[in-house]
Each structure stands twice: as C-alpha cells, then as structure tokens.
Write a protein that holds these residues in place. Structure first.
Motif, PDB file in Angstrom:
ATOM      1  N   MET A   1       1.999  11.919 -11.921  1.00 53.37           N
ATOM      2  CA  MET A   1       1.174  10.798 -11.750  1.00 53.37           C
ATOM      3  C   MET A   1       1.334  10.018 -10.584  1.00 53.37           C
ATOM      4  O   MET A   1       2.370   9.662  -9.713  1.00 53.37           O
ATOM      5  CB  MET A   1       1.741   9.678 -12.813  1.00 53.37           C
ATOM      6  CG  MET A   1       0.973   8.506 -13.031  1.00 53.37           C
ATOM      7  SD  MET A   1       2.032   7.238 -14.017  1.00 53.37           S
ATOM      8  CE  MET A   1       2.632   8.304 -15.318  1.00 53.37           C
ATOM      9  N   THR A   2       0.158   9.701  -9.832  1.00 50.69           N
ATOM     10  CA  THR A   2      -0.049   8.930  -8.519  1.00 50.69           C
ATOM     11  C   THR A   2      -0.746   7.813  -8.507  1.00 50.69           C
ATOM     12  O   THR A   2      -1.634   7.564  -9.207  1.00 50.69           O
ATOM     13  CB  THR A   2      -0.893   9.942  -7.556  1.00 50.69           C
ATOM     14  OG1 THR A   2      -0.182  11.178  -7.426  1.00 50.69           O
ATOM     15  CG2 THR A   2      -1.034   9.402  -6.263  1.00 50.69           C
ATOM     16  N   VAL A   3       0.034   6.853  -8.126  1.00 49.75           N
ATOM     17  CA  VAL A   3      -0.300   5.367  -8.206  1.00 49.75           C
ATOM     18  C   VAL A   3      -0.541   4.770  -6.930  1.00 49.75           C
ATOM     19  O   VAL A   3       0.751   4.770  -6.138  1.00 49.75           O
ATOM     20  CB  VAL A   3       0.669   4.305  -8.967  1.00 49.75           C
ATOM     21  CG1 VAL A   3       0.117   3.007  -9.102  1.00 49.75           C
ATOM     22  CG2 VAL A   3       0.796   4.805 -10.479  1.00 49.75           C
ATOM     23  N   ALA A   4      -1.509   4.530  -6.310  1.00 51.11           N
ATOM     24  CA  ALA A   4      -1.981   4.022  -5.041  1.00 51.11           C
ATOM     25  C   ALA A   4      -3.329   3.325  -5.053  1.00 51.11           C
ATOM     26  O   ALA A   4      -4.011   3.524  -5.728  1.00 51.11           O
ATOM     27  CB  ALA A   4      -1.804   5.632  -4.011  1.00 51.11           C
TER      28      ALA A   4
ATOM     29  N   SER B   1       2.733   4.454  -4.046  1.00 51.32           N
ATOM     30  CA  SER B   1       2.599   4.076  -2.823  1.00 51.32           C
ATOM     31  C   SER B   1       1.716   2.650  -2.713  1.00 51.32           C
ATOM     32  O   SER B   1       0.877   2.483  -3.576  1.00 51.32           O
ATOM     33  CB  SER B   1       1.841   5.092  -2.073  1.00 51.32           C
ATOM     34  OG  SER B   1       1.624   4.639  -0.922  1.00 51.32           O
ATOM     35  N   ARG B   2       2.307   1.900  -1.816  1.00 48.90           N
ATOM     36  CA  ARG B   2       1.491   0.572  -1.931  1.00 48.90           C
ATOM     37  C   ARG B   2       0.747   0.674  -0.487  1.00 48.90           C
ATOM     38  O   ARG B   2       0.001  -0.405  -0.263  1.00 48.90           O
ATOM     39  CB  ARG B   2       2.551  -0.491  -1.741  1.00 48.90           C
ATOM     40  CG  ARG B   2       3.458  -0.580  -2.806  1.00 48.90           C
ATOM     41  CD  ARG B   2       2.840  -1.145  -4.227  1.00 48.90           C
ATOM     42  NE  ARG B   2       3.543  -1.436  -5.409  1.00 48.90           N
ATOM     43  CZ  ARG B   2       2.998  -1.104  -6.556  1.00 48.90           C
ATOM     44  NH1 ARG B   2       1.693  -0.900  -6.943  1.00 48.90           N
ATOM     45  NH2 ARG B   2       4.122  -1.340  -7.740  1.00 48.90           N
ATOM     46  N   GLU B   3       0.712   1.539   0.295  1.00 45.94           N
ATOM     47  CA  GLU B   3       0.448   1.543   1.494  1.00 45.94           C
ATOM     48  C   GLU B   3      -1.311   1.883   1.399  1.00 45.94           C
ATOM     49  O   GLU B   3      -1.679   2.594   0.673  1.00 45.94           O
ATOM     50  CB  GLU B   3       0.835   2.915   2.315  1.00 45.94           C
ATOM     51  CG  GLU B   3       2.134   2.805   2.445  1.00 45.94           C
ATOM     52  CD  GLU B   3       2.452   1.712   3.770  1.00 45.94           C
ATOM     53  OE1 GLU B   3       1.630   1.408   4.582  1.00 45.94           O
ATOM     54  OE2 GLU B   3       3.518   1.072   3.496  1.00 45.94           O
ATOM     55  N   ARG B   4      -2.205   1.079   2.053  1.00 44.34           N
ATOM     56  CA  ARG B   4      -3.492   1.267   2.222  1.00 44.34           C
ATOM     57  C   ARG B   4      -3.951   1.662   3.482  1.00 44.34           C
ATOM     58  O   ARG B   4      -3.487   1.003   4.527  1.00 44.34           O
ATOM     59  CB  ARG B   4      -4.069  -0.272   1.818  1.00 44.34           C
ATOM     60  CG  ARG B   4      -4.209  -0.523   0.307  1.00 44.34           C
ATOM     61  CD  ARG B   4      -4.804  -1.994   0.399  1.00 44.34           C
ATOM     62  NE  ARG B   4      -6.200  -2.187   1.004  1.00 44.34           N
ATOM     63  CZ  ARG B   4      -7.363  -1.917   0.075  1.00 44.34           C
ATOM     64  NH1 ARG B   4      -7.218  -1.770  -1.291  1.00 44.34           N
ATOM     65  NH2 ARG B   4      -8.549  -1.923   0.476  1.00 44.34           N
ATOM     66  N   PRO B   5      -4.659   2.697   3.512  1.00 47.71           N
ATOM     67  CA  PRO B   5      -5.200   3.318   4.847  1.00 47.71           C
ATOM     68  C   PRO B   5      -5.977   1.933   5.518  1.00 47.71           C
ATOM     69  O   PRO B   5      -6.006   1.818   6.818  1.00 47.71           O
ATOM     70  CB  PRO B   5      -6.104   4.359   4.485  1.00 47.71           C
ATOM     71  CG  PRO B   5      -5.740   4.776   3.319  1.00 47.71           C
ATOM     72  CD  PRO B   5      -5.189   3.629   2.393  1.00 47.71           C
ATOM     73  N   VAL B   6      -6.627   1.105   4.815  1.00 50.33           N
ATOM     74  CA  VAL B   6      -7.346   0.102   5.273  1.00 50.33           C
ATOM     75  C   VAL B   6      -6.601  -1.056   4.785  1.00 50.33           C
ATOM     76  O   VAL B   6      -6.639  -1.462   3.565  1.00 50.33           O
ATOM     77  CB  VAL B   6      -8.854   0.034   4.647  1.00 50.33           C
ATOM     78  CG1 VAL B   6      -9.351  -1.474   5.297  1.00 50.33           C
ATOM     79  CG2 VAL B   6      -9.634   1.182   5.177  1.00 50.33           C
ATOM     80  N   PRO B   7      -6.153  -2.013   5.410  1.00 48.38           N
ATOM     81  CA  PRO B   7      -5.188  -3.211   4.949  1.00 48.38           C
ATOM     82  C   PRO B   7      -6.161  -4.244   4.298  1.00 48.38           C
ATOM     83  O   PRO B   7      -7.494  -4.401   4.863  1.00 48.38           O
ATOM     84  CB  PRO B   7      -4.696  -3.878   6.492  1.00 48.38           C
ATOM     85  CG  PRO B   7      -4.971  -2.375   7.421  1.00 48.38           C
ATOM     86  CD  PRO B   7      -5.968  -1.760   7.119  1.00 48.38           C
ATOM     87  N   LEU B   8      -5.544  -5.057   3.579  1.00 48.93           N
ATOM     88  CA  LEU B   8      -6.262  -5.830   2.534  1.00 48.93           C
ATOM     89  C   LEU B   8      -5.566  -7.196   2.926  1.00 48.93           C
ATOM     90  O   LEU B   8      -4.409  -7.617   2.547  1.00 48.93           O
ATOM     91  CB  LEU B   8      -6.365  -5.403   1.019  1.00 48.93           C
ATOM     92  CG  LEU B   8      -6.780  -6.346   0.189  1.00 48.93           C
ATOM     93  CD1 LEU B   8      -8.441  -6.278   0.604  1.00 48.93           C
ATOM     94  CD2 LEU B   8      -6.732  -5.857  -1.416  1.00 48.93           C
ATOM     95  N   ILE B   9      -6.411  -8.225   3.002  1.00 47.74           N
ATOM     96  CA  ILE B   9      -6.180  -9.537   3.095  1.00 47.74           C
ATOM     97  C   ILE B   9      -6.564 -10.177   1.666  1.00 47.74           C
ATOM     98  O   ILE B   9      -7.671 -10.068   1.213  1.00 47.74           O
ATOM     99  CB  ILE B   9      -7.018 -10.287   4.087  1.00 47.74           C
ATOM    100  CG1 ILE B   9      -6.386  -9.921   5.520  1.00 47.74           C
ATOM    101  CG2 ILE B   9      -6.680 -11.746   3.968  1.00 47.74           C
ATOM    102  CD1 ILE B   9      -6.986 -10.354   6.660  1.00 47.74           C
TER     103      ILE B   9
ATOM    104  N   LEU C   1      -2.371  12.457 -13.277  1.00 50.37           N
ATOM    105  CA  LEU C   1      -2.876  10.986 -13.585  1.00 50.37           C
ATOM    106  C   LEU C   1      -3.020  10.241 -12.235  1.00 50.37           C
ATOM    107  O   LEU C   1      -2.248  10.476 -11.447  1.00 50.37           O
ATOM    108  CB  LEU C   1      -1.754  10.350 -14.595  1.00 50.37           C
ATOM    109  CG  LEU C   1      -2.113  10.612 -15.990  1.00 50.37           C
ATOM    110  CD1 LEU C   1      -1.485  12.312 -16.065  1.00 50.37           C
ATOM    111  CD2 LEU C   1      -1.237   9.609 -16.752  1.00 50.37           C
ATOM    112  N   LEU C   2      -4.254   9.577 -12.141  1.00 53.91           N
ATOM    113  CA  LEU C   2      -4.406   8.779 -10.847  1.00 53.91           C
ATOM    114  C   LEU C   2      -4.757   7.362 -11.442  1.00 53.91           C
ATOM    115  O   LEU C   2      -5.340   7.107 -12.417  1.00 53.91           O
ATOM    116  CB  LEU C   2      -5.680   9.335 -10.445  1.00 53.91           C
ATOM    117  CG  LEU C   2      -5.435  11.014  -9.751  1.00 53.91           C
ATOM    118  CD1 LEU C   2      -6.887  11.407  -9.245  1.00 53.91           C
ATOM    119  CD2 LEU C   2      -4.430  11.104  -8.830  1.00 53.91           C
ATOM    120  N   SER C   3      -4.065   6.413 -10.664  1.00 51.02           N
ATOM    121  CA  SER C   3      -4.435   5.106 -10.875  1.00 51.02           C
ATOM    122  C   SER C   3      -4.345   4.157  -9.625  1.00 51.02           C
ATOM    123  O   SER C   3      -3.417   4.625  -8.855  1.00 51.02           O
ATOM    124  CB  SER C   3      -3.545   4.498 -12.010  1.00 51.02           C
ATOM    125  OG  SER C   3      -3.871   3.214 -12.098  1.00 51.02           O
TER     126      SER C   3
END
Length: 1005
Positions: free
Chosen positions: A303-306, A464-472, A442-444
């Motif tokens: 299960m991947t949550v990212a 993972s909480r890492e976003r390749p594109v940072p989010l404000i 599983l993907l979410s």
C-alpha cells in the motif's frame, strides 16, 4: 538408443472465440528445459503459440513417431485446450471446423501403436469435457463423443492425462502451470529420489494433482494408463541452465535508479526506452523504496500513500509490466468511468506500440467483455463495480491475474462506493485460501490513520509526505490576509491582496468579490488556476465572470475541437467562457466537451487560464494547475456535509504538478480572520480522517447477501466468519469480542427471510446456498430491501404485454434511484404534471406502480420526472428540449444535462441488475431479455432503436451526429458510407468525415 521430445504449449490461439490460457506455454517450456537439463543426449522440439499450428505439430509428432528406431524413447507433452469430441486444439484450430482443424486423438493413438519406439511417454494437460472455464474448448451445440484414453496407451505406451473424459483440467494458482504439469514437475524433481521410474512415480503424480485440485475447490483426477516391460527410468529432473534461461529470475531485488537495469530482468526494450525518455533521472526516491525496500518487482504486495505527482502510478506500471512478462494479466481498478477512459487512452498510446493489449471495462457498449472473459488482454482498466461483477460471475478470471492495482484506495471509506471496494478486497483475501494470490498494490494520495486496514489486508505500507513539487497551503480572508504553511513547514501571514481590490460586485458580499482580484493577480503572474465550487452552476458562473474580467484571448484550439450538434444550455456558456480564456468542468458538459477542456487545460499553450470545477475533478483526472482555490468548505444539494480533511487534501493536491510548476498553492477562501484561523487549523494543519469501513449494522442484510454471492455454499453458523473477513467486521470484532454473538440472531433471522423469499435454499447437510435468483440479487448493485422490492415488482410484470421500455420506469421505485439527485420545484403543484407525463408515455399501470413504496408526493413526482426524462432521452428528444421541458423554474430545480446523464447512468447501472433478476425470473423469455439489452444500449447513447446501427459506423459518433445522419436519411452504415463527402461533412464535420473515410478504406483493403 536416442531419447527425443516434442513439447507443445498453446496460450493464445488464432480464433478469437477461444479463451486464452496463462500456463500452457509455461508448461511446455518448463518440461522441455527440465528434460534437456537432466537427460543426457536428449533432443527436443518446442512448439508454442503461433508456431504450434496443426501442420507443425502433426509433422513433429507423427514424423518423430514414424522415424523412431526400436530402442528409442519418445516424450510427447501437450498443454492447451481439449475439444469436446476428443481432439487437441492447436494454434490454428477454428471453432467453426473442429474436425478439420484439431489434432485427432484417434490418429495419435494409431501412430502410437504403429511406431517402432521402445517407449512413448505422453503427457496431456488438457481436458475433454467442454463445460467449464478451464482448459476447455467451449463450442456451442457440439456433439460430445467421449474419447477412449485406452486407445493411446498400451504396452510400451504410457499416458498421463490431466483428467477423465468427463472432467475439466484446471490451471494451478500460484505456480503458472496446469495442475497435471505442476504435479509432474513436483514428483520428478523431488530431492528424495535419484531417478524417476514409470509407472512407480505415476501414483504420486496423480495424488499431488488430485489433492491440489481439492485444495482450490475443484475435482480433477488425472488418469494413468499403459505399461512398459522393465519400466521407464529417467534421471531426477534438475533445474539447470536451460531452465534458468527459459525462466530468468525476473524479480528485481535492488535497483540503483536507471531504467536500463530492467533490461537484464526481461523487461521489453521499447518500454524501458520509453520510460527512460519520460523520466531521464530514472526511478525517484519513492519508487526506489517500493522496489528495493518493499519488493514490488519481486511480486510483493504494497500500500503506497503519497501526495499527487509523487510517482505512485509508476509503481503500479512497473509491477504491471512485470506481471505481463510473467504471463499474467494486470488490472487497474479506478473509481470513475472518466478516469478509466483517460487511463485507457494514455496507456494504449504508451504501451500499445510495445505490443501490450490494453483494455477497459466501465459498463459501456464500447467495452469488449468477451475479450476479458477470454483473457485476451494484458492490461485492463476497470471501474470498481465492473470488476466485482465480472469476478463474481467468472471467478476463474482471478486465477489469470497477476496484479491488482486499486487506485484511490481511500474510497473504501466512501458511504456509497465503499462497500464495493471492501467486497473486492474481501474477495481477494478469501481467494488466498485457494492459493490464488495476485499481487495487490493500493494507491492513495491522502489517507489518515489506518485503523488496522493494513493488518486486515496483511500488507506493508509505504508512507511518504514528500512532494516533488512543494505545496503552499493556506486560508485567505476578505481583508486580503493569507495565513499559510510555507514549503519550509513554517506558518506565515502575508497580505496578498489589497483590501481596496476586494469590493462587493453584486447586491451582497460573495466569493466572487475575492476570486476576481485573486485570479487577476495570479494569472498576471502566468499561473493556471482551478477554482473548486460545490455546485455545477457556481463553477459555470465562476468561469463566465472570470472570462469577462481577465481580458484574455480565446482558447482557439479547444473552441475548434468542440462538438456542434445536440448541444446543451451549458454548451453555449462554455463557448462564451473559452472566448475569454476560461472554462468550466462539470457533468453539465457533453463528454466530448469535457475531454476537449482537459486537453486544452493540460496544454501549456492551450489558452485556458482558469478552470471552474466541481469537486469530482479532484479524483485523479490529469489537470495540472499552479494554484487551486476552494471557494466553499461544504457540499451542497442533498449531501450538504462539510468536506472531510481527506477531500480537501485531494483538491489541494491538484496544485503544482511535476513538469509544470516549481511550487503549487492551495487557497481556501473565508470571510473573517476568525474563520481563517479556525479553518487553517482544521484543514491545513489537520490530519486526514481514520480509515473506516462503510459497513453499518443497519445494512447487515445487504452485506450478508453480497458476501453469500461470493461463495458456493456455507453453513449458517459460518456466516459470521464471512463478515469478519470484511474490514468492517474485522474492526468490529477486534473492538468488541462479543460482536459475533450479537449479530448471530440477526443473521439467523435473515437466513429465514432468504429461504422464505426464494433467494436461498438449504440442503440436507445444512449447507445454505443462494438460488439463481438469490445470486442475481446478491451480485447486483442493490441493497437487500431494494432487491426484494424489485423482485416483487418484476414478478407482477406480464412480459407478454409489457414492453421492455417500461422496466425503465419500474426501476425508479428503487431507493438507489431516489438517492440520485433529481431537481424538483417543490413550491406549489406545478411538478404534478409529471404524473401525466408518465401516463402519456407508459400508461396508467406504470403510473400506479410508481406510487408503490413512495414516502410522500414529492418522491412520487421525482420518480415520474425521472421516468419521463429517460423516455425522452432514449426516444431521441434533443438535450435542449429535455432541459426546457422539465425545468419549471430556471433558478430552482432546473434540469440540466448533468442531471439527465446522472439519471440515465444510474438507471443503466441498476437496470443491469434488473436484467439479471429478470433472467432468473423469466429464463424462458430470451426475446424479452434481448429487448432489455437493447434498452441498455439506448440508455447509454440516448438513441431510438432505429438509430443504433449507426454506432457500428464508428463508436466515436456523438448523439448529435447520429441524429444529423438519420435526418439526412442515412440510418445504416451502408447508407452513411454511400453519402457524398459534402453531405457527410455537413452531418458529422470534416474531422469525423476523414476518420470515417479512413476506416472504410482500411476495411476495404
């Protein structure tokens, strides 16, 4: 003395009517390699798939037998389909000519008798039954003549047949082999022996196959016949160099990053090259963890949550190609038809050229269900509901699937769709008992505390909480103050709008006052925006006023791509918006319009700067934006609840897509500083809700009935165990040790109702099983009570006098149809005319039936309104006319195209359930059932029966184009193709004209 072998295995065959297998080629290849590795001086010929034609197989087998010397030993193995008249189906076998295109077992027996060879060992892993979805050639109305297996065996001739003449040969889950071949390999490679002696080893082979068959819930008893004076002895078979070459270790344990490393593991170079071009940097950190730490390329589940754009989908793609390489199918399960269609087109373009067969299944007429049932695909995309329906009706499909990817896995918590996701996962868990274990991914993008979800599935979690594109993320109030969490994780407050720019633009303050100056500022900085609104009308209005305010030029390419016929009231608004560089995305638009907008918005130079959208766009459709703006924090209409944190995070995740933006922004709009602080804490700093089951004890009867439809039979005392196998039951049983005891009395009561209503039967040994009618209801989209309601209504139908079209009205009585939002002007009695609309279209009997089970007058009117709208839709009334006819007040209760399609899609979905129930109630009425089939197609396309043949011209013809052709007097494919170019272009446009002429030219060639 020489030892020779001919090994034949056929998975794929020339005739599209013959089901594909997954293990026959592997059977032949494995035995060929094992004998080459283990028997000195062994020479062999391997014939698989397109090389295993009748001529090639006949020449190899009969030629080898005819030329054999007195002391020769010959091994012949065949894995594939057996025909019902005792023949072997080769690659070019045709169902229309079995006697002339199969390899005759009688001729094979004669050749065995005539050969001078000292010994012949024949292994036949096929069946001679023709009745089950296994290694059987299924052909209608074929005479069955049972072949005498003794005709092949005899002195010096040993036959190992997969089953008796009246049984079926099955494939073995988990091994990739047929049951017989798996048993042969197991017995002949056992470490406890030094040599293999026939007939001594035959008993062990039969026992292994018989027990393995029993373990997967089938009956298959291999047959051993014949004898050889002095016995036939081989060395123990070894997994040597030939076997390792034939079956390289595809499992990739570790990767450094570059895709080229996959070439050594058997990945096709066209696919690897394409990946390397798409992602020059190779696998990213998330994907490397999935491969190196969690073994997704070694077949392990995960299960991947990212976050969005983190590369989750690529994990599924990697595992999918690995599954196909291993000879299995890979399926992707998605929540909406629009996403299935998008992924199908994307993957067809990406992998079709590399030879992978990509398929979709959403319940539309464009689906090729036959290809799925025959396993003639490699990658399949399904909606949740269609996949569950298919595997319930044809459980053997699961044995051929190597990978199941569940995208948007958080839908298990959805109040309406969650039951389907949970039943799919419970079905997969139960299949493990039979050693059917497809890899599960599983993907979410967003999910809260798992609450035991991963333990229930017995699956690891990659978080993972890492976003390749940072989010404000932040909240903006009407004073222009923006409180946000910056990319460094710090909370900051800035004034991003001047208070003077925020002015009241209508009679009273509204979100438009802030959206306009905010959009002007962001678009001036070259940003693309999505503005999420909680209603279709608001999304449409937002795009309209921003088109007037932004001063942008037209999105010309998108305008030119829009359809021209059977337009809606929203179609006119869309053109106005696109002329000012904005658009809206909602179900009020035609499918072709939505697709054109999605393409135009994705194109950096497409000229669409702002997209006003309803929340459905957040569920995975590829529409990258620099910034998303949330103008409300709650759903409207009948839902009326606030957005969950997970739903907010999904919408926020649309901002900032890899390859488009360096940073994304998500902005929630509020009025006051107090609201700003509160929503910042709740949404921006909040954690998504815990994963929960949609199981509710109030719906216990529905869950039990759905679960019973997944098993062949069960004792009533064992039904609670079925419930515990669900996530909801698992959580409830963990939280309360007495939970099972609490539900047992209700289950006993339910069993009584099932028996009383004819949905179930009980055998003498207390085994409860659903009847055909019970399986139709249990495998349907309906709740238990709705199923009973529909059965009662349909039992009252006189099929001799009731047109199939009238069933369309009857399904409006279902609670599931009442749950579909149906706009109604409830002041006064103006909507009471809908009763007369029904009488005119269906008659008094149907009008009275629509009164059944109605809670009040308004519910009755809504049923009548839906029934009348659907009648007009399938009779070909224009969308514009339907919108006007059923709108009493344009401001309250207006009917728009989105409402029409929501009602039509819901009716089509539940009408499929009604069709199965009708088939159970009236099996002797095939003509009537065919009429319901036609009605399902008419519902999908909104066409009268006289126009349906136009769909055969080209599936991409729109409803409006079909009407234009019909009005021009062309209602058949022949008439259309006979039109002049000018006349045809006037009906369908220049682009479709070229497509039609091109298709005709290809067919002619």
């Amino acid at each position: 003395m020489s030892i020779k072998g001919i090994f034949v295995g056929i998975n794929k065959q020339l005739d599209p009517n013959i089901d594909e297998l997954t293990g026959a080629v592997r059977d032949a290849t494995a035995l060929n390699a094992l004998f080459l590795d283990s028997v000195p001086g062994f020479s062999a010929k391997l014939l698989v798939d397109e090389h295993a034609t009748k001529d090639n197989v006949s020449e190899s087998i009969f030629g080898t037998l005819a030329s054999a010397a007195d002391d020769d030993v010959i091994v012949i193995s065949f894995a594939g389909h057996g025909s019902p008249d005792g023949g072997i189906a080769v690659y070019d076998t045709l169902c229309s000519d079995l006697p002339g295109t199969t390899l005759s077992m009688a001729e094979l027996g004669d050749a065995f008798k005539a050969t001078r060879a000292r010994a012949v060992l024949c292994i036949l892993d096929c069946c001679f039954s023709g009745h089950a979805p296994a290694r059987v050639l299924e052909v209608p109305a074929q005479p069955r003549s049972v072949f005498a297996l003794e005709g092949v065996a005899g002195e010096g001739r040993i036959l190992l047949a997969a089953c008796t003449a009246r049984q079926v040969a099955w494939e073995q889950p988990g091994t990739g082999h047929g049951l017989l071949t798996h048993a042969v390999i197991s017995a002949m490679t056992a470490n406890t022996i030094e040599q293999v002696s026939f007939p001594a080893v035959a008993d062990e082979i039969v026992q292994i196959a018989r027990v393995e068959a029993h373990r997967i819930g089938v009956t298959q008893t291999p047959v051993f016949l014949g004898s050889i004076q002095g016995g036939l002895v081989f060395p123990r078979l070894e997994f040597g160099a030939n076997y390792r070459a034939a079956f390289p270790t595809h499992a990739v344990e570790q990767m450094a990053g570059p895709f080229e490393q996959l070439l050594d593991s058997g990945f096709p170079s066209p696919i690897v090259d394409q990946w390397a071009i798409r992602f020059p940097g190779g696998l990213n950190a998330l994907q490397l963890r999935a491969v190196n730490d969690y073994g997704v390329l070694a077949g392990r589940s995960l299960m991947t949550v990212a976050p969005t754009s983190s590369g989750k989908t690529m994990i599924g793609e990697l595992a999918a190609v690995q599954s196909v390489i291993a000879g299995k199918k890979a399926v992707f399960l998605l929540p909406y038809r629009a996403i299935v269609n998008e992924k199908f087109e994307e993957f067809s373009e990406r992998y079709g050229a590399a030879g992978l067969r990509v398929f979709r299944c959403t319940g539309d007429a464009t689906d090729s269900i036959g290809d799925v049932l025959a396993s003639r695909y490699d990658l399949g995309f399904f909606t949740y509901e269609m996949f569950l329906n298919l595997v319930l009706g044809a459980p053997h499909l699961l044995n051929r699937i190597g990978l199941v990817v569940v995208d948007e896995a958080q839908f298990i918590t959805d109040p309406r769709r969650g039951i389907t996701v949970e039943l799919i996962l419970a079905f997969l868990l139960r299949a493990r008992v039979q050693d059917i274990r497809p890899q599960l991914i599983l993907l979410s993008a967003v999910i809260g505390r798992l609450n035991g979800f991963d333990q229930w599935l017995d699956i690891p979690v990659l978080l993972s909480r890492e976003r390749p594109v940072p989010l404000i993320e932040g909240v903006l109030d009407r004073h222009g103050t923006f409180q946000y969490r910056d990319v460094d994780g710090m909370t900051k407050v800035d004034a991003i709008l001047s208070p003077h720019s925020i002015r009241v633009r209508k009679e009273k303050p509204g979100s438009q006052d802030v959206i306009v100056p905010l959009a002007q500022k962001l678009v001036a900085a070259n940003e693309k925006l999505i503005v999420f609104r909680n209603q279709r009308g608001k999304a449409q209005g937002c795009a309209r006023y921003l088109a007037d305010e932004l001063g942008k030029g037209p999105a010309t390419a998108t305008l030119n791509a829009l359809p021209a016929q059977d337009l809606t009231s929203a179609s006119r608004d869309l053109r106005r918006c696109l002329s000012g560089g904005t658009a809206f995305h909602s179900t009020n638009l035609l499918r072709a319009e939505r697709e054109a907008i999605e393409r135009g918005f994705r194109d950096p130079n497409g000229g669409i700067w702002v997209l006003g959208s309803t929340t459905t766009l957040a569920a995975g459709i590829n529409t990258p934006a620099s910034t998303v703006i949330l103008a409300e924090q709650e759903f409207r209409g009948e839902d009326g609840r606030p957005f969950t944190i997970a739903e907010y995070k999904n919408m926020a995740g649309r901002a900032g897509r890899l390859g488009f933006n360096e940073t994304g922004k998500a902005i929630i709009l509020v009025d006051t500083p107090i609201e700003r602080a509160r929503l910042f804490r709740h949404y921006v700093e909040g954690t998504p809700e815990d994963v929960t089951s949609s199981f509710a004890e109030a719906a216990l009867s529905t869950w039990v009935l759905r679960l019973l439809s997944q098993v062949r039979g069960i004792k009533a005392a064992d039904i609670p165990a079925l419930l515990v196998n669900t996530f909801g039951g698992y959580v409830a049983a963990r939280a309360n040790p007495t939970w099972i005891a609490m539900v047992e009395p209700r289950i006993a009561s339910l069993v009584g109702r099932l028996l009383q209503t004819g949905l179930a039967e009980q055998e003498a040994d207390d085994i409860l099983h659903l009847t055909i009618l019970g399986r139709a209801v249990g495998g349907s989209s309906l709740s238990f009570e709705s199923g009973l309601r529909l059965v009662e209504l349909l039992r009252s139908v006189d099929v001799a006098t009731t047109p199939p079209l009238h069933i369309l009205a009857l399904v409006q009585v279902l609670q599931e149809m009442s749950d579909i939002y149906t706009p109604l002007f409830t002041r006064g009695r103006s909507e009471a005319t809908r009763v007369n609309d029904v009488i005119v279209r269906y008659g008094h009997t149907i009008q009275r039936a629509l009164q059944r089970f109605a809670a009040d007058e308004h519910e009755f009117w809504r049923r009548c309104k839906r029934a009348a709208i659907l009648y007009d839709w399938v009779e070909g009334v224009s969308v514009d006319a339907i919108e006007q006819r059923y709108t009493v007040n344009p401001f309250v209760g207006a009917i728009r195209y989105g409402d029409i399609m929501s009602i039509a899609d819901g009716a089509r979905f539940h009408l499929r359930s009604a069709h199965r129930i009708l088939a159970a109630l009236f099996p002797e009425q095939p003509t009537y059932l065919e009429g319901v089939d036609v009605l399902l197609t008419r519902l999908e396309f909104g066409l009268p029966e006289s126009c349906l043949s136009l769909r055969k011209v080209n599936a991409a013809l729109t409803r409006g184009q079909c009407f234009a052709l019909a009005q021009a007097g062309a209602q058949t494919p022949e008439a259309v193709l006979g039109m002049t170019d000018d006349a045809l272009a006037a009906c369908v446009g220049d682009a479709m004209l070229q497509r039609l002429r091109s298709i005709h030219a290809e067919v002619s060639v």
